[in-house]
Enzyme design. Structure first.
Site, PDB file in Angstrom:
ATOM      1  N   THR A 126       0.892  -1.369   0.256  1.00  0.00           N
ATOM      2  CA  THR A 126       0.013  -0.218   0.062  1.00  0.00           C
ATOM      3  C   THR A 126       0.892   1.097   0.099  1.00  0.00           C
ATOM      4  O   THR A 126       1.762   1.328   0.959  1.00  0.00           O
ATOM      5  CB  THR A 126      -1.066   0.061   1.264  1.00  0.00           C
ATOM      6  OG1 THR A 126      -1.518   1.380   1.125  1.00  0.00           O
ATOM      7  CG2 THR A 126      -0.681  -0.072   2.571  1.00  0.00           C
ATOM      8  N   ASP A 128      -0.044   3.669   1.081  1.00  0.00           N
ATOM      9  CA  ASP A 128      -0.074   4.313   2.486  1.00  0.00           C
ATOM     10  C   ASP A 128       0.661   4.238   3.621  1.00  0.00           C
ATOM     11  O   ASP A 128       0.867   5.110   4.516  1.00  0.00           O
ATOM     12  CB  ASP A 128      -1.587   4.263   3.117  1.00  0.00           C
ATOM     13  CG  ASP A 128      -2.766   4.514   1.991  1.00  0.00           C
ATOM     14  OD1 ASP A 128      -2.508   5.496   1.091  1.00  0.00           O
ATOM     15  OD2 ASP A 128      -3.950   3.975   1.789  1.00  0.00           O
ATOM     16  N   MET A 170      -2.270  11.697  -0.971  1.00  0.00           N
ATOM     17  CA  MET A 170      -3.033  10.295  -0.620  1.00  0.00           C
ATOM     18  C   MET A 170      -2.447   9.928   0.575  1.00  0.00           C
ATOM     19  O   MET A 170      -1.429  10.361   1.315  1.00  0.00           O
ATOM     20  CB  MET A 170      -3.353   9.369  -1.521  1.00  0.00           C
ATOM     21  CG  MET A 170      -4.322   9.667  -2.865  1.00  0.00           C
ATOM     22  SD  MET A 170      -3.922   8.285  -3.980  1.00  0.00           S
ATOM     23  CE  MET A 170      -5.285   8.742  -4.918  1.00  0.00           C
ATOM     24  N   GLY A 171      -2.914   8.930   1.209  1.00  0.00           N
ATOM     25  CA  GLY A 171      -2.535   8.171   2.524  1.00  0.00           C
ATOM     26  C   GLY A 171      -3.356   7.637   3.185  1.00  0.00           C
ATOM     27  O   GLY A 171      -3.366   7.301   4.377  1.00  0.00           O
ATOM     28  N   HIS A 272      -4.076  10.186  -8.281  1.00  0.00           N
ATOM     29  CA  HIS A 272      -3.720   8.646  -8.779  1.00  0.00           C
ATOM     30  C   HIS A 272      -2.257   8.512  -9.290  1.00  0.00           C
ATOM     31  O   HIS A 272      -1.980   7.640  -9.696  1.00  0.00           O
ATOM     32  CB  HIS A 272      -4.788   8.045  -9.747  1.00  0.00           C
ATOM     33  CG  HIS A 272      -5.967   7.728  -8.830  1.00  0.00           C
ATOM     34  ND1 HIS A 272      -7.149   8.650  -8.828  1.00  0.00           N
ATOM     35  CD2 HIS A 272      -6.373   6.689  -8.004  1.00  0.00           C
ATOM     36  CE1 HIS A 272      -7.981   8.122  -8.073  1.00  0.00           C
ATOM     37  NE2 HIS A 272      -7.553   6.896  -7.490  1.00  0.00           N
TER      38      HIS A 272
END
Ligand code: F6P
Length: 343
Positions: A126, A128, A170-171, A272
């Site tokens: 991921t 993240d 993101m995250g 993205h």
């Protein structure tokens, strides 16, 4: 041994190199590895590749982003009929074990299947970087690299036009991506979900930095807690997570900064773009080592495990522990980072 391998959740650079590493070592053990299409959806619908994976199929994957097996956010535990189909298809294809490459959600399904008696091994993926029991997940380093390049580019425009620019990254509910992107990009303020948003303190600091150099850069995590945001009608994904890009964190913060400081302020988001493109060298090596270690787990019949990196070692840990608690940014790390945006 007949093994099914799948990739679930958001794609990120490192999935393909993991598949390559896994297959290369699995072939040493004479295992047959079958690609399952689109994550758990492939097992719900019974869609696997027509041939087992060969050296020829995987040998050039190390530099390729995305996933050759495709992905989805299917959660079979949400629907008893889907779960029954998964179990039936595992039997129909004769899989002795399922290898799941994914984050908290995909590995959560692998953990439950193991508890239900089906051998699984997980690989932490991921951007993240929020999985417990591992120091890093692949995809994170590549995403940070994209963001640092974005900050470098935004700085040119911010300086040329005497603006403040807010970059939303993101995250999800962990601030790793924002923190690393902000430190490496030299941001003037970093906003994380773990830290309450203090507009007053941030704008006071931006005024000082702006007076010195005539522009500022703020990096904000998509998961930052925005005061007075009503999320009661927010859209959810199949695992019940709020779609965070809908919150418009960057735009909201930029307009508040402009209102409070009077500086012309713009927002940008890498979105993205952070998940596409070739994996960084770090992610290629990490993913390859994790893939190889996952094949060793199968060889040793060490199921219900997730392979992980601890320091410089690749180890196997309980999947259940890895998905139980979200790994967030510790306060002291943020406080240390603040040294870099406190003058
Ligand atoms: O979990 C990875 C992630 O990229 C998050 O950082 C982000 O919130 C989410 O996926 C975006 O998901 P989607 O690709 O469904 O828009």
């Amino acid at each position: 041994m007949k093994i099914g391998i799948l990739t679930g959740g958001g794609d990120c650079p490192g999935l393909n190199p993991t598949i390559r590493g896994f297959v290369m070592r699995a072939l040493d053990y004479n295992f047959e590895v079958w690609g399952i299409r689109e994550g758990w959806k492939g097992l719900v619908q019974g869609i696997v590749e027509e041939q087992p994976l060969t050296v020829g199929r995987v040998e050039e994957l190390v530099s390729q982003g995305g996933t050759m097996l495709r992905s989805s956010r299917t959660n079979p535990y949400k629907d008893p009929a889907q779960l029954a189909a998964v179990k039936q298809n595992i039997g129909k294809f004769g899989f002795d074990c399922i290898i799941a490459l994914g984050g908290e959600d995909t590995l959560g399904v692998a953990s439950k299947l193991w508890k239900d008696g089906f051998p699984t091994v997980g690989v932490p993926k991921t951007m993240d970087n929020d999985l417990s029991e591992t120091d890093y997940t692949f995809g994170f380093d590549s995403a940070v690299g994209v963001n640092v390049e974005a900050v470098d580019r935004l700085r040119d425009t911010a300086r040329s036009h005497s603006r403040v620019i807010v970059l939303e990254v993101m995250g999800r509910h962990a601030g790793w991506v924002a923190l690393y992107s902000g430190i490496a990009g030299g941001a003037d303020w970093i906003l994380l979900p773990e830290i309450p948003l203090d507009y007053e303190a941030m704008c006071a600091h931006l005024k000082v930095a702006y007076a010195r150099k005539g522009y500022c850069i703020v990096v904000a995590s998509e998961g930052v807690n925005l005061p007075n945001l009503d999320e009661s009608a927010a859209k959810l994904d199949a695992f019940g997570h709020v779609i965070l890009s809908d919150r418009n964190v960057g735009e909201t913060i930029a307009s508040e900064i402009e209102k409070r400081t009077g500086f012309e302020t713009r927002a940008a988001a890498t979105g993205h773009i952070q998940r596409g493109g070739p994996p960084s060298a770090f992610d290629r090596v990490l993913a390859s080592r994790l893939g190889i270690r996952a094949a060793q787990c199968v060889h040793e019949k060490d199921f219900g495990k997730m392979v992980a990196v601890r320091g410089t070692e690749i180890v196997a840990v309980e999947i259940e522990k890895a998905v139980g608690v979200l790994r967030t940014v510790p306060l002291d790390l943020y406080e240390t980072a603040k040294t870099l945006f406190s003058k």
